[in-house]
Motif scaffolding. Sequence first.
Motif, PDB file in Angstrom:
ATOM      1  N   ILE A 138       0.801  -1.324  -0.004  1.00 23.17           N
ATOM      2  CA  ILE A 138       0.032   0.114   0.018  1.00 23.17           C
ATOM      3  C   ILE A 138       0.811   1.090   0.039  1.00 23.17           C
ATOM      4  O   ILE A 138       1.724   1.479   0.909  1.00 23.17           O
ATOM      5  N   TYR A 139       0.759   1.897  -0.953  1.00 23.13           N
ATOM      6  CA  TYR A 139       1.743   3.090  -1.243  1.00 23.13           C
ATOM      7  C   TYR A 139       1.169   4.367  -0.551  1.00 23.13           C
ATOM      8  O   TYR A 139      -0.115   5.065  -0.708  1.00 23.13           O
ATOM      9  N   VAL A 140       1.649   5.238   0.162  1.00 19.63           N
ATOM     10  CA  VAL A 140       1.194   6.358   1.129  1.00 19.63           C
ATOM     11  C   VAL A 140       2.355   7.408   1.156  1.00 19.63           C
ATOM     12  O   VAL A 140       3.495   7.067   1.033  1.00 19.63           O
ATOM     13  N   ALA A 141       1.647   8.618   0.622  1.00 22.06           N
ATOM     14  CA  ALA A 141       2.425   9.831   0.183  1.00 22.06           C
ATOM     15  C   ALA A 141       2.268  10.668   1.620  1.00 22.06           C
ATOM     16  O   ALA A 141       1.492  10.756   2.295  1.00 22.06           O
ATOM     17  N   ASP A 142       3.917  11.053   2.196  1.00 25.08           N
ATOM     18  CA  ASP A 142       3.844  11.811   3.277  1.00 25.08           C
ATOM     19  C   ASP A 142       4.170  13.222   2.979  1.00 25.08           C
ATOM     20  O   ASP A 142       5.319  13.667   2.319  1.00 25.08           O
ATOM     21  N   LEU A 143       3.080  14.066   2.893  1.00 27.20           N
ATOM     22  CA  LEU A 143       3.430  15.415   2.317  1.00 27.20           C
ATOM     23  C   LEU A 143       4.292  16.376   3.148  1.00 27.20           C
ATOM     24  O   LEU A 143       5.030  17.106   2.712  1.00 27.20           O
ATOM     25  N   THR A 206      -2.912  13.750   8.971  1.00 31.71           N
ATOM     26  CA  THR A 206      -3.579  14.739   7.801  1.00 31.71           C
ATOM     27  C   THR A 206      -2.664  14.992   6.626  1.00 31.71           C
ATOM     28  O   THR A 206      -3.099  15.352   5.781  1.00 31.71           O
ATOM     29  N   HIS A 207      -1.507  14.666   6.764  1.00 32.15           N
ATOM     30  CA  HIS A 207      -0.395  14.777   5.785  1.00 32.15           C
ATOM     31  C   HIS A 207      -0.272  13.725   4.853  1.00 32.15           C
ATOM     32  O   HIS A 207       0.750  14.126   4.256  1.00 32.15           O
ATOM     33  N   GLN A 208      -0.899  12.741   5.154  1.00 31.67           N
ATOM     34  CA  GLN A 208      -0.450  11.543   4.409  1.00 31.67           C
ATOM     35  C   GLN A 208      -1.606  11.049   3.742  1.00 31.67           C
ATOM     36  O   GLN A 208      -2.764  11.497   4.022  1.00 31.67           O
ATOM     37  N   ARG A 209      -1.298  10.799   2.652  1.00 33.54           N
ATOM     38  CA  ARG A 209      -2.414  10.262   1.389  1.00 33.54           C
ATOM     39  C   ARG A 209      -2.352   8.775   0.996  1.00 33.54           C
ATOM     40  O   ARG A 209      -1.188   8.303   0.612  1.00 33.54           O
ATOM     41  N   VAL A 210      -3.208   8.080   1.086  1.00 33.34           N
ATOM     42  CA  VAL A 210      -3.179   6.638   0.362  1.00 33.34           C
ATOM     43  C   VAL A 210      -3.310   6.911  -1.129  1.00 33.34           C
ATOM     44  O   VAL A 210      -4.257   7.498  -1.602  1.00 33.34           O
ATOM     45  N   LEU A 211      -2.363   6.206  -1.804  1.00 34.90           N
ATOM     46  CA  LEU A 211      -2.429   6.369  -3.243  1.00 34.90           C
ATOM     47  C   LEU A 211      -2.872   5.315  -4.122  1.00 34.90           C
ATOM     48  O   LEU A 211      -4.149   5.166  -4.641  1.00 34.90           O
ATOM     49  N   PHE A 212      -2.230   4.124  -4.021  1.00 36.22           N
ATOM     50  CA  PHE A 212      -2.497   2.910  -4.752  1.00 36.22           C
ATOM     51  C   PHE A 212      -1.939   1.770  -4.074  1.00 36.22           C
ATOM     52  O   PHE A 212      -1.620   2.017  -2.719  1.00 36.22           O
TER      53      PHE A 212
END
Length: 222
Positions: A138-143, A206-212
């Motif tokens: 699970i790919y998660v972006a940390d803005l 709140t800074h993290q986003r689930v991507l793919f």
Amino acid sequence: MDNMEPIQSSTGEASKMPPIQLLAPSHDIGNSVFAAFNERKTIREISERPLSLQVLSSLLWAAYGVNRKTGPFGIPGRTAASASNSQEIDLYVAMSEGVFLYDAFKSVLQPILAEDLRARALNPAQKGFQMTAPVQLIYVADLHRLTRTAGYNEPGLHEVDVQKSYYFVDTGLIAGNVYLFAAANGLAAWFHNCDKTIDEKLKLTTHQRVLFAQSVGYPGKQ
């Protein structure tokens, strides 16, 4: 899975889960890079057969492991590039035992949740596909990490759309490594969308986003 104790708890308490110490990646497995390119493809039919600890360790290192002590901006380099070496993508590894976070610097899987979330790595439109792949990345972006990189003053990086383009591209680079590793080692891989509400289970900020997500295992019936 080899060398792993089964996780008995299903309460979701990560404190009851031991971390998994990964092995050094094996450089003796797999075919040449050209053979891997020739075999690279998406395989959605994936067997339940578990991956050994050695295969899992090598897979994660190939995907996004540390391959040199010093990269851009004095930060250790990894097998996949990232915007200004911000390394803003996190790899969560969902298996039957639970969900773990890949710590490439310590070569360990840190426990996050004692619950099998592999099915949640697919979105509702994909539920007709087999959901028993032994590993779901699970790919998660940390803005927060992206906007505080040493190279943040690079032109354009302050723009939200540019940031988004970077973390999408960076995810694709990691996923491409996974595809090549899978092709070289007789594994099946499928990069796909996922159920974004999984962020509640992972307790992201709140800074993290689930991507793919990306399903990985041995090929099933085709």
